[in-house]
Structures are given as structure tokens and as C-alpha cells.
Motif scaffolding. Structure first.
Motif, mmCIF file in Angstrom:
data_model
loop_
_atom_site.group_PDB
_atom_site.id
_atom_site.type_symbol
_atom_site.label_atom_id
_atom_site.label_comp_id
_atom_site.label_asym_id
_atom_site.label_seq_id
_atom_site.Cartn_x
_atom_site.Cartn_y
_atom_site.Cartn_z
ATOM 1 N N LEU A 72 0.873 -1.164 0.000
ATOM 2 C CA LEU A 72 0.000 0.000 0.000
ATOM 3 C C LEU A 72 0.913 1.218 0.000
ATOM 4 C CD1 LEU A 72 -2.921 0.902 0.241
ATOM 5 C CD2 LEU A 72 -2.793 0.585 2.683
ATOM 6 N N ASN A 73 0.842 1.968 -1.093
ATOM 7 C CA ASN A 73 1.741 3.102 -1.255
ATOM 8 C C ASN A 73 1.091 4.346 -0.675
ATOM 9 O OD1 ASN A 73 3.406 4.596 -4.181
ATOM 10 N ND2 ASN A 73 3.583 5.019 -2.018
ATOM 11 N N ILE A 74 1.535 4.715 0.511
ATOM 12 C CA ILE A 74 0.979 5.905 1.148
ATOM 13 C C ILE A 74 1.820 7.101 0.722
ATOM 14 C CG2 ILE A 74 0.322 6.926 3.357
ATOM 15 C CD1 ILE A 74 -0.984 4.220 2.873
ATOM 16 N N PRO A 75 1.216 8.104 0.097
ATOM 17 C CA PRO A 75 2.000 9.265 -0.338
ATOM 18 C C PRO A 75 2.716 9.934 0.824
ATOM 19 C CG PRO A 75 -0.155 9.315 -1.346
ATOM 20 C CD PRO A 75 -0.178 8.213 -0.339
ATOM 21 N N LEU A 76 3.888 10.492 0.508
ATOM 22 C CA LEU A 76 4.679 11.152 1.548
ATOM 23 C C LEU A 76 4.341 12.623 1.681
ATOM 24 C CD1 LEU A 76 7.171 9.121 -0.103
ATOM 25 C CD2 LEU A 76 7.673 9.326 2.288
ATOM 26 N N ARG A 77 4.091 13.259 0.552
ATOM 27 C CA ARG A 77 3.830 14.716 0.580
ATOM 28 C C ARG A 77 2.356 14.940 0.905
ATOM 29 N NH1 ARG A 77 8.374 18.254 0.412
ATOM 30 N NH2 ARG A 77 9.797 16.567 0.888
ATOM 31 N N THR B 122 7.256 13.432 10.241
ATOM 32 C CA THR B 122 8.531 13.174 9.569
ATOM 33 C C THR B 122 8.382 13.156 8.055
ATOM 34 O OG1 THR B 122 8.230 10.770 9.643
ATOM 35 C CG2 THR B 122 9.324 11.796 11.527
ATOM 36 N N LYS B 123 7.154 13.183 7.568
ATOM 37 C CA LYS B 123 6.928 13.276 6.125
ATOM 38 C C LYS B 123 6.078 14.514 5.842
ATOM 39 C CE LYS B 123 8.869 9.284 5.358
ATOM 40 N NZ LYS B 123 10.180 9.478 5.979
ATOM 41 N N GLY B 124 5.927 14.810 4.556
ATOM 42 C CA GLY B 124 5.122 15.972 4.208
ATOM 43 C C GLY B 124 5.959 17.193 3.921
ATOM 44 N N GLY B 125 7.257 17.035 4.103
ATOM 45 C CA GLY B 125 8.134 18.202 3.945
ATOM 46 C C GLY B 125 8.705 18.568 5.303
ATOM 47 N N TYR B 126 9.910 19.024 5.335
ATOM 48 C CA TYR B 126 10.570 19.294 6.633
ATOM 49 C C TYR B 126 9.812 20.342 7.439
ATOM 50 C CZ TYR B 126 12.329 23.951 5.463
ATOM 51 O OH TYR B 126 12.407 25.295 5.171
ATOM 52 N N GLY C 149 15.808 10.198 8.101
ATOM 53 C CA GLY C 149 14.917 11.258 7.631
ATOM 54 C C GLY C 149 14.947 12.487 8.524
ATOM 55 N N VAL C 150 14.981 12.264 9.828
ATOM 56 C CA VAL C 150 15.013 13.398 10.752
ATOM 57 C C VAL C 150 16.443 13.817 11.026
ATOM 58 C CG1 VAL C 150 14.354 14.211 13.048
ATOM 59 C CG2 VAL C 150 12.822 12.717 11.780
ATOM 60 N N GLY C 151 17.339 12.854 11.064
ATOM 61 C CA GLY C 151 18.752 13.172 11.277
ATOM 62 C C GLY C 151 19.275 14.166 10.256
#
Lengths: 398, 52, 528
Positions: C248-253, C428-432, C461-463
Motif C-alpha cells: 500500500l503506497n501511502i504518499p509522503l507529501r 517526519t513526512k510531508g516536507g521538513y 529522515g530526521v537526522g
């Protein structure tokens, strides 16, 4: 073998991102589009007056600044790009086309944005979201993301032409380059090839880092030379391998291979030619944009693709290369701290060895490969094992 | 009947005090701690089909 | 009542360990020598809830004793569930009043739900019942989903059980017992996986290598949640689990409206996949009911956040965020969970209305980034040792958009949005800027006076934006304490290391003395 006329020129081009051909294109008032990943369709970044520059950070030294902003467990490539941006190495960029397909790489452009590192008043960027499996609705999504986040801003800010004609023209130019590369790549199938791994690697990287329209004339001349080049009298190659893996833009890797007399028959890694330097077929029935997007999605070999078909396809592609290019072994290389290739390398090294019976070596490496004695040692040992295996096989045949 | 009631009450009180003691002195978890070593040894000794 | 007061006073003098808690912890194992004294009323309440917990555990264990013993004997991770009472004690450490009541009720609800799920899992487990026709029949109606995918989609299949596949073997043990991941992470590293990858996917991969997942279900929804590492571990698990699988591909943005069409298409595709493999038809009415209950659960959570914005935040810490994660992932749409929420909120509202604050609070901290599973009671230590109350935590703030249940399309849209803003994903997703901007916003909203920023060293991702947070805090004149941790690997960064980061900050930057000096430095390396 006789030196290739333009090889030194190509090598010089790789010493900085803002190289002579990029400068020339900028002087021609072209628009420099930086990108890092196959999820960004290279050919679409070469439409109209735009030209693509696949970003590298050559001659990277210390990464102190990036270590502060990005922590020390981040992939060396991402940190090197950030460090170079901080140093002003990418101020020539007009647009940065990024994709949220690698959580480390996407943070490079986000850091660049927040810290305003690109000293270019025209600079802007776009980030696409992209699917991790190939479906009809996924292809549509991918295309829409590219339209909204790359094409629209490039049109709006820079007046880039994305008409059907412009896209087809860019594809035609790419396809000419691809045909020349295919011809060159096929030369590697010979037992005693006329092109060395380092030479091929240099030419390949240069093709990604320079404007295609300016690079092509040099490539044409180089291929012409290769057609009539005589191989070395003695075949010095002790082993033939396919190299697969993560981002690899340091041709010192191929140098290390050469020093071990190991011939890289095919380059299935990011910045390599499989995929990336094949003809993009276009029909006349569908819009070129849709066909290009579908093509890049279908040929993408990133381990991020999760569907079972894609997972198997990645292995099949490498197996096909082994067969087609008469390789004896596979090297899976992984940039340190790359999550995707960390797993892919671990798993496929075992699968290729145990399930397909192909000698396989898995290695991880720093972004800058030059001077890595440890890497040289491991390659050397692998070459010896392949040699021994061949000798035993020939002995059994007798 | 009264005798039964008396016995039930005493039993209930004893049980209650026992339960309070278990609670207060954390005897339940101290017992679980004693099980840890033998169980971990068992898991370590189990035959496993390790593969990716 | 005077007698009770005298008794309370005497017992408090004798047993109260406030300000010297380490005195009642065993050296090394940190097991309580005796349970906490919290005053007569709160200790009696705690005792009652402990009895309730044991009632729940025995209710599960006894009726199916042979099967449960077999499960404990078979699965290393099952041992850790035996330590749940100690885990709950740690999460309730130093709690009184509404906080204690909320914590115990939340945790006992979790215990009841998890033990119920154990029955479903072990009844169908092919490892425990090889070749069993009965188990196979049960498996036909079990839908497995990746543990970071909320199970709300399962509400549309009321005749089936939706199980978060890795939740019970991996996630819960990692919070219950700090050493539970170590063996499995080692297995993965022995097989060649680099040690820098996040322990969560590494733990999952290790379980797969050891064949230590229960083998259940008729189909599996995997996903790209929450991150790159989780994408890759699915590849290793798929090989072992052997179920028909759909990613299931959940969008990141997720902040972009333009990705929602794809997100909804993926939800529909997932429904089609489940229908195909279960033979069930998606029940929109049942799904609507589940969404409406979930909306009420969310509203109950909003009330809790409102209460924590007051001067006397009644319910903070792991018993809040862990419950939220579980509620969001495992039991969205469960009427029992909603009933628990309403009961707990009554306690909290009553305490705030009375203006009571049984906690000793010196600082209101915003806790940002993913918390450390191997130190789930870190919040309790912060409060007890330094008076730092975790009034707002990033891990608590997910899935907060209400679902519009007026049409099928709007429900799918809401479901897709819920998935995109799921645990460890919403920020952590959606843009910094999502994670960055929201930190400063929450700092203002919750009247924070300091930030505790987890530096999860293997979270790439957060690092990769960690420096932006440091600079942002400096620019705003906000005191930020960075606490390094490795999510669920105590061998790389221990609880002691985490405490040291805070101790150094509090002593050198804040210039303060601890509330409880015995907790500044103590040995709990061997503790659960």
C-alpha cells in the motif's frame, strides 16, 4: 591501447559540478536543472532551453558543516551535496528537481531551501512524490507530480518549452546519445575489450553531468575512435563482473577494479548506464510526456519499489546482464548509510550466490572511494576466487 | 452454616492479605524474573531455520 | 476517617519514596523491592487496578492454558509479556490522582485488547497448529496489515479480523522490555545488514530470519510506513511469511491536495485486494460506523490536549502516547476504546476543574521526534528527577483529522488522510516544514518553557535536518535539550546515556538541582 582523444577532457569535466560545458550552456542562456535520482526523468530536464546536471560533489574533503546539519549517519552522497552547496558549488543552478523517494536525498534540497544556500536570485526547486510500484493509477500520479512540480515551475519561471514537439526533440537527442552508449557498452562483451572500465565510467558520468547537446559531439568522436581502436595485445583481465548498487559517481571505483584486473562488464548502479542510457521508444499514438513517465517508472531499478514483480525484476535485470555480458560474478556495492541498498545488497548477495549459483560479493563504501585500501583488498580477493573457480572449471572440463 | 461462613471469611481474609503481600512486595514480578534465565536458555537452544 | 488519615500519614512516613525513588529499586535490574506508596487512596486504587490487570491476564491464560504455554515456549518475545505488570508499574511511576487513573485504565484496556488478540492469533497460528484444518479455516478470515497501517480499513470487513502483523511480536515487546529487540537485531546483523539501519525494521527482519512471527492470515497489506527502512524490511519478511501481499503506497507529501487522488486510489486498491482474498464484500455501513466511532475517539483526544494546555496538565507521558499509538493503529473504531476514553476524560476534567495538581512540575517540556521504545518510561523519570512534565509530545499528535462520513468517497478520502498522517509519519513526512514549523507552534500552544529533542541516531529522515532544529531553537531563544537514543536498541545508547544527556543539560544549562538526587545516576542496565 591508444589514448582516447577526449578522455582527459572528460576527466577534467568531472572535477567540478560547474564544469566548462555547464558554463558554456549558462553563457548560452540555458537553464541549469540539477537532479540526483532516476525518479527524475532526465530527458524531461533537457527540454527546450533547459539542460540537466546530475549532481556530484567531486573532490569532497571534510564534511564538517554537513555533519552538524545532517548528523554523521547520513549517506555520504547527501552530506557531500549539502557541503558543496554550502561552499557555493551549486550557485549556477537555476532549478533543483528533487524527489521524495529517498528520505536522505530529499533533505538536501530542503536544507538548501531553509538555509538559502544557492546564491542565484532565479533559483527555485520542486519535489515530486512518486509511486513505489507500477500501476496505471500510479503512472498517472507520477506524471501529474512531474507536471505540477517540475514542468509547471520550469515553464512559469524560465519559459521552458514543454510542447509535444519539444519533448520529442529531447527524446530524440537522448536516443542518439543512448545509441552511442549502447554501441560502446556492447564493446564490453568482447573477451579483450577496447574500452577499459575506468574509461567507460568517466564517459558515463560526464554524460550525466554535462548538457547533452554540448556533450554529444565529443561522444560521437569518442565512439568513432573506439570503433577502430585496437585492444591491448595481451588480455589482462582476470575476471569479468557486473557491478550493481547504489549511487556511484566516483570513477576511482573503476580504477580500483582495473588495478585488480577486474573488468566491469555492466554498470547497474545509480549514475550507471543500466538504466539510463537506453533508447526511449515513443509511439505516435500517445502523448510523449505520458510515454516518458511510464518508461522511467517501468525501467527504474531503485530498491524502493516494493511490489513482488519489481523485486524480482531487479534480480532478473542483473542476471540478464551477467548472461549478456558474459560475466563470472556480481559485485553489489552500497554507499554507507544507504538504507535501501543496505537491505538490497544484503539480501541479493545471498540470493544470487545461493539460489542462482553466481559468485557474488557485497561491499559497502564511502562516497569518496579514492584511496580505499580495504575496498581494493576485497576486490582483489574476489577476483582471485573467481579465477580459482574458472581454473577448476576448466580443469574439470579437461 | 455459621462455621462455613466463618471459614469462608477467614479464607477470604487470608487470600486478601496474601494478594496484598504479592502486590506490595512485587512477588509476581520477582517470580517472573526467576523464569527469565531458564526460558532464555531454552530459546537459545531451540532448533531454528535461520534464513533470509 | 480520622483513623484513615492517621494510617495514611504513618504509612507515608514509612514507605513514601518520593525524592529517593532509587532506594526501592534493586541494583541493576531496577525491579521494585516493593511497589510504590502513593498515599492510602491512590495506593488502594493502584492495587485495585493491579488486581484488575491480573484478572485480565488470568482470564486470557487459564481457559487456553495449553495453547498459551505452547506459545510462550515457542516464541522468545512472548516471555516479555509476562513482565507486563512491571512495565505498567514503570509507566505509572510517581503518578497520583487523575494521571494514575487515566494511566491504569488506558493500560488495562490495552492489556484486555492485546490478550484478546492473542487468542485470535494463537488459535490460527500455523506454527502452533501445523496442518490444522481448524486453524486454516480461521486464517481465511484474518487480514494481516503492516503494523504501522491503521486497522480502520478492517472495519469494512466485520466478518474478518484485522491484525497488525508485527505489533505483537515486535512493537509491543520493544516497549515492554528494553532488551527484547537485541537478539533479533543481532540475527539481522549476522546475516550482513549494516548496523546503522533503524532498529525497528531490523528487529522485524530478525524475526523473519528466525521464523519467529506467528504464521497467520490469508493476505497481507504491506506499506512504505513509516520510512525507507520499513520499505526494505518488507522484502525480507515477505520471503518468510509467504502470504499474498500487496504494498500500500501511502504518499509522503501528504499536505498536498494533488496526492490525495492517488492515495484514495490506493485505498480502493487495498479494499479490492482484501475482497479478493477473503471472499468478503466491503461493508460501507460497518465502515461508516467505525469511522464515526474513530471521530469520537479523536475528539476525546482533543479534549485531553486541551486539558494539557492548562496550568495543571492532568495526563502526560507514555501511558498517554502509547495508548494513542495503539488506539490509532490497532483499535480505531472500537466502541470499548471510546468508552475507556470517556471514562478517563471524566477523571481528567474533574481534577482540572478542582484545580488540583498532584505533580511537582518545574518545567513544561515539548518532546519532539520519535520517543525511545527501550525507555518508554523516560517521561516518568524526567518528571520525578527533574520536574520536567511532557505536556506535548510529537508522537501523540497524529491522525487528528476527522473523517467525513457523508459519502463513500469522503470516507475513503478520510481513511487515506488518516494513513498519511499516521504514527511516525505525520511529522517526519510531508516536507521538513511540517516537523519544523509545528514544533514552534506547539511550544506556544502548550506554553512550553523547554524542548526535549530526541536525536534518534539511526533515523535518517530526521537526522538529515537535525541542525535546522538546533539553529531554530537558538534563533528563538528556546532552551533545547538534545537526547540521543536508538529507538529500540539499548546496546548502542542505553537509558543511562539518555539520562546523562538530560542531567548535563539541567545542571549546566538550567543550573538546577534535581528533585530526586537518587535518580540522577543509577544502574538499570539489566532492567526490563
Amino acid at each position: 591501447m591508444r589514448d582516447l582523444k577526449h578522455l582527459q577532457f572528460f576527466e577534467d569535466l568531472l572535477q567540478q559540478a560547474h564544469n566548462d560545458l555547464v558554463k558554456q550552456a549558462k553563457d548560452d542562456r540555458k537553464v541549469a536543472v540539477g537532479y540526483t535520482c532516476y525518479y527524475v526523468p532526465e530527458v524531461l530536464m533537457n527540454c527546450g532551453d533547459a539542460f540537466s546536471v546530475r549532481l556530484r560533489a567531486p573532490n569532497t574533503g571534510s564534511l564538517d558543516i554537513s555533519q552538524y546539519y545532517m548528523s554523521s549517519f547520513i549517506c555520504g552522497y547527501a552530506r557531500a551535496l549539502f557541503e558543496r552547496a554550502f561552499e557555493g558549488g551549486y550557485n549556477f543552478l537555476d532549478f533543483y528537481a528533487s524527489s521524495d523517494t529517498c528520505q536522505q536525498m530529499v533533505r538536501v534540497v530542503e536544507n538548501i531551501h531553509e538555509l538559502q544556500l544557492i546564491q542565484n536570485p532565479r533559483f527555485t526547486y520542486g519535489i515530486i512524490d512518486a509511486p513505489l510500484k507500477v500501476t496505471t493509477h500510479g503512472t498517472k500520479f507520477y506524471m501529474e507530480q512531474i507536471e505540477q512540480n517540475f514542468i509547471a515551475p520550469l515553464k512559469e519561471h524560465f519559459g521552458i518549452d514543454y510542447s509535444e514537439e519539444a519533448i520529442r526533440a529531447a527524446v530524440a537527442e537522448h536516443n542518439e546519445m543512448a545509441q552511442l552508449f549502447t554501441e560502446t557498452s556492447d564493446m564490453r562483451k568482447a573477451d579483450n575489450p577496447v574500452i577499459t572500465p575506468k574509461e567507460y565510467h568517466i564517459i558515463s558520468i560526464a554524460s550525466y553531468c554535462c548538457p547533452t547537446y554540448l556533450f554529444l559531439p565529443y561522444l560521437r568522436e569518442t565512439v568513432e575512435e573506439l570503433r577502430s581502436r585496437e585492444p591491448d595485445a595481451k588480455n589482462r583481465w582476470r575476471a569479468r563482473v557486473v557491478v550493481a548498487g547504489s549511487e556511484l559517481d566516483d570513477y576511482a571505483f573503476s580504477e580500483i577494479m582495473e588495478n585488480s584486473n577486474c573488468y566491469v562488464v555492466a554498470d547497474r548502479y545509480c549514475f550507471g548506464t543500466f538504466p539510463g542510457r537506453q533508447v526511449i521508444p515513443l509511439n505516435d499514438d500517445e502523448p510523449a510526456l505520458l510515454q516518458v513517465c511510464r518508461y522511467y517508472l517501468e525501467t527504474n531499478q531503485c530498491p524502493r519499489f516494493m511490489s513482488q514483480e519489481k523485486i524480482q525484476e531487479r534480480r532478473d535485470v542483473v542476471l540478464d546482464l551477467v548472461k549478456e555480458f558474459h560475466a563470472e560474478g556480481i559485485i553489489y556495492e552500497q554507499a554507507k548509510f544507504c538504507d535501501f541498498w543496505g537491505y538490497e545488497r544484503t539480501l541479493n548477495t545471498q540470493i544470487m550466490q545461493e539460489e542462482y549459483g553466481i559468485p557474488t560479493l557485497g561491499i559497502d563504501r564511502e562516497y569518496v572511494v579514492r584511496g580505499s585500501g580495504q575496498l581494493a583488498t576485497r576486490i582483489q580477493a574476489f577476483v582471485e576466487s573467481l579465477e580459482i573457480k574458472r581454473i577448476r572449471k576448466e580443469g574439470n572440463a579437461v | 452454616m455459621l462455621k462455613l461462613l466463618k471459614r469462608l471469611c477467614i479464607t477470604a481474609v487470608v487470600l486478601f492479605v496474601a494478594v496484598v503481600c504479592i502486590y506490595w512486595f512485587n512477588l509476581d514480578m520477582k517470580l517472573v524474573k526467576l523464569l527469565e534465565k531458564p526460558l532464555m536458555q531454552h530459546y537459545d537452544n531451540m532448533e531454528r531455520d535461520h534464513r533470509m | 476517617m480520622k483513623l484513615l488519615d492517621i494510617l495514611d500519614k504513618k504509612l507515608t512516613e514509612r514507605f513514601d519514596a518520593t525524592h529517593h525513588k532509587a532506594d526501592i529499586l534493586e541494583e541493576g535490574t531496577a525491579i521494585y523491592k516493593h511497589r510504590e506508596w502513593r498515599g492510602l487512596s491512590d495506593t488502594a486504587y493502584d492495587f485495585g487496578q493491579w488486581c484488575r490487570l491480573w484478572g485480565i491476564l488470568l482470564k486470557w491464560a487459564v481457559p487456553k492454558a495449553p495453547q498459551n504455554v505452547k506459545a510462550i515456549w515457542r516464541y522468545r518475545w512472548m516471555y516479555h509479556y509476562l513482565t507486563v505488570p512491571a512495565f505498567f508499574d514503570r509507566l505509572c511511576a510517581n503518578m497520583k490522582g487523575a494521571d494514575l487513573r487515566a494511566a491504569r485504565n488506558n493500560l488495562n484496556y490495552l492489556a484486555a485488547n492485546v490478550t484478546g488478540t492473542f487468542n485470535t492469533i494463537f488459535d490460527a497460528d500455523r506454527n502452533l497448529h501445523p496442518g490444522s484444518a481448524k486453524a486454516e479455516e480461521l486464517n481465511k478470515k484474518i487480514i494481516c496489515v503492516d503494523e504501522l497501517l491503521p486497522s480502520l480499513i478492517g472495519k469494512g470487513f466485520p466478518n474478518c479480523e484485522t491484525i497488525l502483523f508485527q505489533e505483537y511480536a515486535m512493537y509491543l515487546p520493544s516497549v515492554i522490555q528494553q532488551h527484547s529487540p537485541v537478539h533479533y537485531i543481532n540475527q539481522m546483523e549476522i546475516h550482513g545488514l549494516p548496523a546503522d539501519v533503524c532498529p525497528l525494521p531490523s528487529f522485524e527482519a530478525g524475526l523473519a530470519i528466525e521464523n519467529d512471527f506467528p504464521l497467520i492470515g490469508c493476505c497481507m497489506l504491506t506499506s512504505n510506513m513509516p520510512c525507507d527502512g520499513s520499505i526494505m524490511t518488507s522484502m525480507i519478511q515477505d520471503r518468510r511469511i509467504g502470504l499474498p501481499t500487496q504494498p500500500l503506497n501511502i504518499p509522503l507529501r501528504w499536505k498536498r491536495e494533488e496526492v490525495q487522488e492517488y492515495a484514495v486510489a490506493e485505498m480502493q486498491s487495498a479494499i479490492d485486494f482484501i475482497e479478493k482474498h477473503t471472499g468478503e464484500k466491503f461493508d460501507w455501513d460497518a465502515f461508516k460506523e467505525g469511522c464515526e466511532i474513530w471521530n469520537e475517539q479523536n475528539k476525546a483526544k482533543f479534549e485531553k490536549w486541551d486539558l494539557n494546555r492548562t496550568d495543571i496538565p492532568p495526563h502526560t507521558g507514555a501511558s498517554a502516547w502509547l495508548y494513542r499509538i495503539f488506539e490509532h493503529q490497532a483499535v480505531p473504531g472500537d466502541p470499548k476504546a471510546l468508552a475507556n476514553d470517556r471514562k478517563v476524560n471524566k477523571y481528567l476534567e474533574a481534577q482540572v476543574a478542582k484545580g488540583i495538581c498532584p505533580k511537582e512540575i518545574r518545567h513544561r517540556a515539548i518532546i519532539w521526534n520519535t520517543p525511545c521504545n527501550n525507555y518508554a518510561n523516560f517521561n516518568n523519570w524526567l518528571l520525578e528527577c527533574w520536574g520536567i512534565d511532557s505536556v506535548c509530545e510529537m508522537i501523540d499528535l497524529h491522525g487528528s483529522e476527522l473523517i467525513d462520513t457523508s459519502s463513500h468517497e469522503s470516507m475513503l478520502y478520510g481513511l487515506a488522510k488518516m494513513y498519511q498522517t499516521s504514527t511516525m509519519r505525520a511529522h517526519t513526512k510531508g516536507g521538513y516544514e511540517v516537523m519544523y514549523d509545528d514544533l514552534w507552534r506547539k511550544y506556544e500552544e502548550f506554553h512550553g518553557d523547554m524542548i526535549i529533542m530526541f536525536d534518534q541516531i539511526s533515523c535518517k529522515g530526521v537526522g538529515a535536518i537535525s541542525g535546522l532544529f538546533e539553529e531554530g531553537a537558538q534563533q528563538r531563544g528556546i532552551k533545547m535539550c538534545i537526547v540521543r537514543q536508538d529507538l529500540m536498541d539499548p546496546t548502542s545508547i542505553s537509558r543511562k546515556d539518555m539520562r546523562r544527556d538530560v542531567n548535563v543539560f539541567m545542571q549546566n544549562v538550567m543550573g538546577e538541582e534535581p528533585l530526586d538526587p537518587t535518580l540522577v545516576d543509577f544502574d538499570d542496565d539489566q532492567s526490563w
